[in-house]
Design a protein around this motif. Structure first.
Motif, short mmCIF file in Angstrom:
data_model
loop_
_atom_site.label_atom_id
_atom_site.label_comp_id
_atom_site.label_asym_id
_atom_site.label_seq_id
_atom_site.Cartn_x
_atom_site.Cartn_y
_atom_site.Cartn_z
N ARG A 141 -4.47 6.36 -6.98
CA ARG A 141 -5.56 6.26 -6.02
C ARG A 141 -6.28 4.94 -6.16
NH1 ARG A 141 -8.53 11.33 -8.31
NH2 ARG A 141 -7.81 10.23 -10.13
N LEU B 202 -11.27 13.20 -5.43
CA LEU B 202 -10.14 13.60 -4.60
C LEU B 202 -8.92 13.78 -5.48
CD1 LEU B 202 -10.59 11.38 -1.45
CD2 LEU B 202 -10.61 13.87 -1.54
N PRO B 203 -7.98 14.61 -5.08
CA PRO B 203 -6.81 14.83 -5.92
C PRO B 203 -5.97 13.58 -6.04
CG PRO B 203 -6.51 15.80 -3.76
CD PRO B 203 -7.92 15.36 -3.84
N ALA C 102 -4.51 2.08 -4.65
CA ALA C 102 -4.52 2.13 -3.18
C ALA C 102 -5.86 1.62 -2.66
CB ALA C 102 -4.28 3.57 -2.72
N ILE C 103 -6.95 2.03 -3.30
CA ILE C 103 -8.26 1.60 -2.83
C ILE C 103 -8.43 0.11 -3.02
CG2 ILE C 103 -10.72 1.79 -3.34
CD1 ILE C 103 -10.13 4.79 -3.92
N GLU D 287 5.07 12.44 -2.14
CA GLU D 287 5.21 13.39 -1.03
C GLU D 287 6.65 13.84 -0.93
OE1 GLU D 287 3.56 12.29 2.61
OE2 GLU D 287 1.58 11.85 1.78
N LYS D 288 6.81 15.14 -0.89
CA LYS D 288 8.17 15.66 -0.73
C LYS D 288 8.47 15.75 0.76
CE LYS D 288 8.17 18.40 -4.92
NZ LYS D 288 6.74 18.74 -5.05
N VAL E 86 2.28 2.27 -3.61
CA VAL E 86 1.55 2.53 -4.84
C VAL E 86 1.35 4.02 -5.02
CG1 VAL E 86 0.40 0.32 -4.85
CG2 VAL E 86 -0.71 2.28 -3.76
N ARG E 87 1.24 4.41 -6.30
CA ARG E 87 1.19 5.84 -6.58
C ARG E 87 -0.19 6.27 -7.10
NH1 ARG E 87 4.52 7.07 -3.82
NH2 ARG E 87 6.69 6.47 -4.01
N GLN F 191 0.52 5.17 7.13
CA GLN F 191 -0.39 5.88 6.24
C GLN F 191 -1.02 7.09 6.93
OE1 GLN F 191 0.69 4.73 3.53
NE2 GLN F 191 -1.25 4.28 2.55
N TYR G 52 -11.87 19.13 0.38
CA TYR G 52 -11.12 19.35 -0.85
C TYR G 52 -11.89 20.25 -1.79
CZ TYR G 52 -8.76 18.51 -5.23
OH TYR G 52 -8.11 18.67 -6.41
N CYS H 82 -16.13 8.26 -4.31
CA CYS H 82 -15.52 9.49 -3.82
C CYS H 82 -14.17 9.79 -4.44
CB CYS H 82 -15.35 9.42 -2.31
SG CYS H 82 -16.76 10.08 -1.44
N LEU I 22 0.79 -1.24 0.00
CA LEU I 22 0.00 0.00 0.00
C LEU I 22 0.83 1.29 0.00
CD1 LEU I 22 -2.82 1.18 -0.01
CD2 LEU I 22 -2.86 0.98 2.46
N PRO I 23 1.84 1.44 0.88
CA PRO I 23 2.56 2.72 0.89
C PRO I 23 3.32 2.98 -0.40
CG PRO I 23 3.04 1.44 2.86
CD PRO I 23 2.31 0.54 1.94
N LEU J 185 -2.85 11.10 -5.91
CA LEU J 185 -1.80 10.93 -4.92
C LEU J 185 -0.51 11.51 -5.47
CD1 LEU J 185 -2.37 7.31 -3.65
CD2 LEU J 185 -2.86 9.45 -2.48
N LEU K 261 -6.49 11.08 1.59
CA LEU K 261 -6.93 9.76 1.12
C LEU K 261 -6.13 8.66 1.81
CD1 LEU K 261 -8.69 8.13 -0.85
CD2 LEU K 261 -6.80 8.24 -2.47
N ARG K 262 -4.82 8.87 1.89
CA ARG K 262 -3.98 7.87 2.55
C ARG K 262 -4.35 7.72 4.03
NH1 ARG K 262 -0.06 5.48 -0.22
NH2 ARG K 262 0.90 6.54 -1.98
N LEU L 257 -7.46 5.60 4.23
CA LEU L 257 -7.14 4.18 4.00
C LEU L 257 -6.39 3.61 5.20
CD1 LEU L 257 -6.17 4.29 0.23
CD2 LEU L 257 -8.33 3.62 1.26
#
Lengths: 952, 112
Positions: free
Chosen positions: A653, A701-702, A656-657, A707-708, A650-651, B19, B95, A697, A647-648, A704, B26-27, B30
């Motif tokens: 959405r 949502l934006p 991830a779902i 993350e910097k 994957v890039r 997460q 959002y 939903c 899960l962590p 993924l 979203l993370r 989840l």
């Protein structure tokens, strides 16, 4: 409940009545309504004088928390009686005075009197309580009512400042005192003052004895405005003048004096007690008298004079405590004279200072100013006020034939006596005591004269005054005239007081010095020959007059002390540092970032639970009894863990779902493996519905983003995560390794069929044994769904949108797939039928309201997906929020129904009935409850789905 | 079996919390879902696994598995469904209104 209890509670009750009815009695000044309270109380306490004088005490117990030794015990002895008379007597006069002082049209007078009554009751409670905890409660209540009264004109900055200051300082002292009380309790095992006094011999050697004493003295000194805690009293003068006269000169500030007197039997005889009180008192006396001569505001002058006089009484109590050291004999009686003087001056001070405050109030009221630089020459305009002022001020200055003269002489006797003491190092420093006392008395004389003659004689300056001054109305004059008359009466006939009040009070302060049945003999005389005391008085008058003449021209006398370093600056600065420090400290960890807060929680979790596991020596992880694992189960575990770990990384959405959903379905599989059919069913349906929800939903949502995050932060997050995981694993191992106690499961297994008539134990627990939990649970669900509904519907600022108005939300994918439509026509019926089967079989077989409701919802969702929501609405024309409400109502009514049979809430019953067609059938009320659950779940789920996936 | 389950639960918890500590809403959602699964399995494992038949008296078995955690979990499954939905809608509305799902940008201001 005794009369004495009622006396304490009466002001509170009347305050409540006033609060509720002041609008009904609108035309009468509230003061007239409450005036009977202090008057009747005063009469009641006067009536008790003969009883107390006869050496008896009045007491009564009202049990409150007997298991903790906390009872509302009232106790009236000589000491309490003096205070009770002051509180009710001065209280009556102040209320009468305030009726003319407080303008009903301009002020919220009812509020004023509610606070005043609150104070009166609290103060009576302080002096009449025998139980320390109750005393403490009343003590803090006096601080609170004082706070409210000082801030009565709360639109003024100075009022709020003064109120806060008095509150902070007195409550600080109150807390210290509270700690002292607790220490006394740990030493003696009782909260009763009388029992502590009785046990005093056994505790004086204990380690906590001196700390307890110091803490209790802190309470007394802050309340009685002793140096260096006096700084709140001048600022408290922002209160309306009747309040200053009542709380801040006659009664509340004497609570500290009361406390010292009350605890004298416990602590007197200790060198520390003697020195702390005597030195604090004398310092306060001389310091405040010097400050007083420099004031230009009349009330500020009176405030410092009050502080100074409180110091005088305090020092007398300290000197009097020496008597306990000798414990009998001729010398003892000499020292008790200090105590006699303290009690006598306490009464005198209340009388003359009360009169003076009322005079200042009149001057302020009639001229519009209290500034000495603007006042002068009022004698001819206000002759009665002037007369009262002269009597009050001369009494304060210690001039004959007023009562203040007598107590001042007795004060000198006491300090001269102290200079001859030959114990506790008194022989070296004792000489200073009469010197300090004499100098302070010169200043007292000086400010008394300033008060009268600057105001009433000299040049009249009408141009500086806001109003045209004239004599006050009669009602405002009566109370100070009464007090001035008393100053003369007690000056000429002091023994009116000595037999009735002072002797019993002495017995209360020095119980150890009396043989059984004996009493103190107090005789106060105006003239005792050409003694040292009389020469001291003459010296005061001479030097005081000279200084008065010089006062205007010599700047040492009329300029304020150094402005750079004052206690007030220390207080203000300290408060500022506390505020800033507190703020900066808080803002270092209250960052506004939820991530940080979550991090604190998890770090705490690791520290406490992980640390706890380490500290317990024998976690006892015992793997011998673990269940065996087959190959397929090992594969299943891998199937669970792999999507989780992925899960962590994957890039997208969608991925991830899907991974989260996969983990959820694997959990379902484990429920099957671990013999939990109900859970497996429910989880399966929930997982289906939630994945659908996620898919609805996520599109909005934006995406993924990568993350910097700095590597260090990543490592920190990883460390915390792995730490929690490790702790949880340890807990799981430790918990499954053996039990410290019997499981309650056996009870449920045994009773499920016997008591509740169900064979599905899990379902029986939910609807019967723990039905209340379930009822609340579906309520929570209902709230969540309404929350979602509101979130979607409420547009901040624009109110709730109409049912079908401008909703630009997500759209349920409306399929055009012919196959889906065709298949779903059939499938929906099968699913709905199956859901009803599940619901009905729930009592004995896997199933029940929850899973049935979810299954029905799933069918409805399928319907919406295949044919669109408009079609669904036509086929199932329900408002689902109402379905939810109906379900909740049914569940609730099932619970309430048991009251009709005299059973507790949510009791269920079952029986076997011979029904047509069905034959012998079990009917249980639990099924009705489950129906409620079913409807609620359908309502909740569909409300959520419909809110989110609304069609256009 | 309990040993491996405990390890698997630890992994689920660790990933779930990792997460939750990320910035994206979203993370985080989840992550809470994963935590729920972890808690459910933890409850079951704590009561020992496979100690008897399913808790249905119709099975007429000599021993049954502990029904108490099952009742707890059943409640929890449904509640967490409600909570997750709520959370989702909250995130989606936030959002929509604020234009970000980055938690660092959603933090409160000084005056709040």
């Amino acid at each position: 409940m005794s009369l004495l209890h009622i006396a304490v509670l009466a002001p509170f009750i009347v305050a409540l009545v006033v609060m509720l009815t002041y609008k009904l009695i609108g035309r009468v000044h509230t003061g007239w309504v409450i005036l009977p309270v202090p008057v009747i109380l005063f009469a009641y306490f006067l009536g008790l004088i003969p009883t107390i004088q006869g050496g008896e005490q009045v007491q009564a117990v009202l049990e409150w928390i007997p298991s903790l030794g906390i009872n509302f015990t009232v106790y009236l002895d000589g000491l309490s009686l003096i205070f009770a008379l002051l509180i009710s007597g001065i209280g009556s006069l102040v209320v009468l005075y305030s009726i003319f002082y407080m303008d009903k049209k301009k002020e919220a007078v009812h509020r004023f009197y509610v606070y005043l009554l609150l104070f009166m009751g609290a103060m009576l409670g302080v002096v009449l309580s025998d139980n320390l905890m109750v005393l403490y409660g009343f003590w803090e209540l006096t601080s609170i009512s004082s706070f409210l009264l000082i801030a009565f004109w709360h639109h003024r900055d100075r009022s709020r400042y003064g109120a806060l200051k008095s509150m902070l300082i007195t409550v600080f002292g109150g807390l210290a005192m509270f700690a002292g009380f607790i220490m006394l309790y740990t030493m003696t095992g009782t909260f009763s003052v009388r029992e502590i006094v009785a046990n005093v011999g056994s505790i004086s050697g204990e380690a906590l004895f001196i700390p307890a004493m110091i803490l209790i003295l802190l309470g007394a000194f802050t309340k009685s405005a002793q140096f260096p805690f006096h700084i709140w009293l001048p600022d408290a003068m922002e209160a309306p003048t009747p309040v200053s006269a009542y709380l801040h000169s006659a009664t509340m500030v004497k609570a500290g004096i009361y406390l010292v007197a009350r605890f004298s039997p416990v602590f007197a005889g200790q060198a520390a007690w003697f020195w702390i009180i005597a030195i604090t008192g004398l310092t306060t006396l001389i310091y405040a008298s010097i400050r007083a001569i420099k004031q230009t505001d009349l009330k500020a002058l009176l405030a410092f004079s009050t502080i100074s006089q409180l110091g005088l009484i305090m020092s007398l109590l300290g000197l009097g405590s020496a008597a306990a050291y000798y414990g009998g004999g001729v010398d003892t009686l000499l020292y008790t004279k200090a105590t006699t003087a303290a009690i006598f001056h306490l009464i005198n001070h209340a009388i003359f200072k009360g009169a003076l405050f009322m005079v200042v109030g009149i001057v302020d009221h009639e001229t519009g100013t209290r500034d000495l630089r603007k006042l002068g020459g009022l004698m001819s305009l206000m002759p009665i006020t002037f007369t009262v002022a002269v009597i009050g001020a001369f009494s304060m200055a210690g001039l004959p034939p007023f009562n203040g003269f007598l107590s001042k002489e007795m004060f000198f006797t006491a300090v001269l006596q102290a200079s001859h003491m030959n114990f506790w190092n008194a022989d070296t420093w004792g000489v200073l005591i009469p010197v300090v006392a004499w100098i302070a008395s010169v200043f007292t004389f000086l400010y008394s004269m300033i008060l009268v003659f600057r105001t009433f004689t000299g040049k009249f300056q009408p141009e500086k005054l806001e109003k045209k001054p004239h004599e006050a109305p009669l009602g405002m004059l009566i109370p100070p005239v009464i007090l001035a008359s008393l100053a003369i009466v007690f000056g000429l006939f002091p023994n009116l007081l000595s037999y009735s009040l002072i002797e019993p009070a002495m017995a209360a302060i020095h119980p150890g010095l009396l043989a059984g049945g004996d009493r103190f003999h107090v005789k106060i005389e105006m003239w005792h020959g050409w003694t040292a005391e009389i020469y001291m008085t003459i010296g005061i008058i001479v030097l005081g007059t000279v200084l008065y003449k010089l006062h205007g021209s010599v700047s040492v006398l009329n300029r304020p002390l150094s402005k750079r370093i004052t206690l007030n600056r220390l207080y203000d600065g300290g408060l500022r540092v506390l505020e800033r420090g507190g703020k900066s400290l808080t803002s270092t960890y209250m960052t506004g970032s939820i991530r940080h807060y979550v991090m604190y929680i998890f770090v705490f979790f690791i520290a406490v639970l992980g640390g706890g596991l380490l500290l317990i020596d024998n976690i006892g992880i015992d793997m011998s009894a673990y269940a065996p694992m087959s190959f397929y189960e090992a594969v299943a575990i891998l199937g669970l863990v792999i999507p989780v770990i992925a899960l962590p990384f994957v890039r997208t959405r969608l991925m991830a779902i899907i991974l989260t959903g996969a983990a959820g379905y694997m959990v379902t599989l484990f429920f099957v493996l671990f013999r939990a059919p109900d859970l497996a069913l429910t989880q399966m349906v929930v997982e289906t519905v939630s994945v659908m929800l996620f898919l609805l939903c996520f599109y909005h949502l934006p995406k993924l983003k990568r993350e910097k995050v700095p590597m260090s932060l990543k490592w920190r997050n990883l460390l915390i995560s792995v730490g929690v995981g490790a702790v949880v694993t340890l807990i799981a191992l430790a918990a499954s390794s053996g039990r410290a106690f019997e499981s309650i499961a056996d009870y449920f297994i045994k009773e499920s069929y016997n008591s509740a008539g169900g064979k599905n134990i899990v379902n029986v627990i939910l609807v019967d044994f723990r039905g209340f939990d379930t009822l609340l649970e579906i309520t929570v669900l209902g709230i969540a769904s309404l929350g979602i509904y509101a979130l979607i519907k409420v547009d901040l600022g624009e109110g709730i949108l109409g049912e079908r108005d401008r909703y630009e939300g997500v759209y349920l994918p409306n399929s055009n797939d012919v196959i889906l439509r065709t298949v779903s026509k059939v499938v929906i019926f099968i699913v709905v039928t199956f859901s009803w089967f599940l619901f009905n079989s729930g009592h004995h077989e896997p199933g029940g309201g929850f899973v049935g409701g979810l299954m029905t919802s799933a069918a409805l969702v399928l319907l919406s997906m295949a044919f669109g929501m408009d079609m669904t609405r036509k086929i199932v024309p329900f408002e689902f929020r109402k379905v939810m409400a109906t379900g909740l109502l049914i569940a609730l009514l099932t619970g309430i129904g048991s009251f009709a049979f005299g059973a507790p809430f949510l009791s269920h019953s079952f029986g076997y009935f011979n029904l047509p067609l069905l034959g012998e059938t079990e009917l249980a009320t639990a099924v009705i409850f489950d129906l409620g659950v079913y409807l609620a779940v359908v309502g909740v789920t569909m409300t959520i789905i419909n809110s989110i996936g609304r069609d256009n | 079996m309990e040993l491996y389950m405990s390890l698997a639960i630890g992994i689920i918890f660790a990933v779930g919390i990792y997460q939750i500590l990320s910035k994206s809403l979203l993370r985080i959602i989840l992550g809470t879902s994963l935590l729920t699964h972890g808690v459910h399995l933890l409850l079951l494992t704590m009561s020992r696994l496979k100690t008897g038949a399913a808790p249905l008296l119709g099975e007429k078995a000599s021993a049954y598995v502990d029904p108490v955690p099952q009742a707890l979990i059943l409640t929890s499954i449904v509640i967490s469904f409600g909570v997750t939905s709520f959370f989702f809608v909250l995130a989606y509305k936030a959002y929509q209104r604020l234009g970000t799902d980055n938690m660092e940008e959603l933090r409160g201001t000084e005056d709040e």
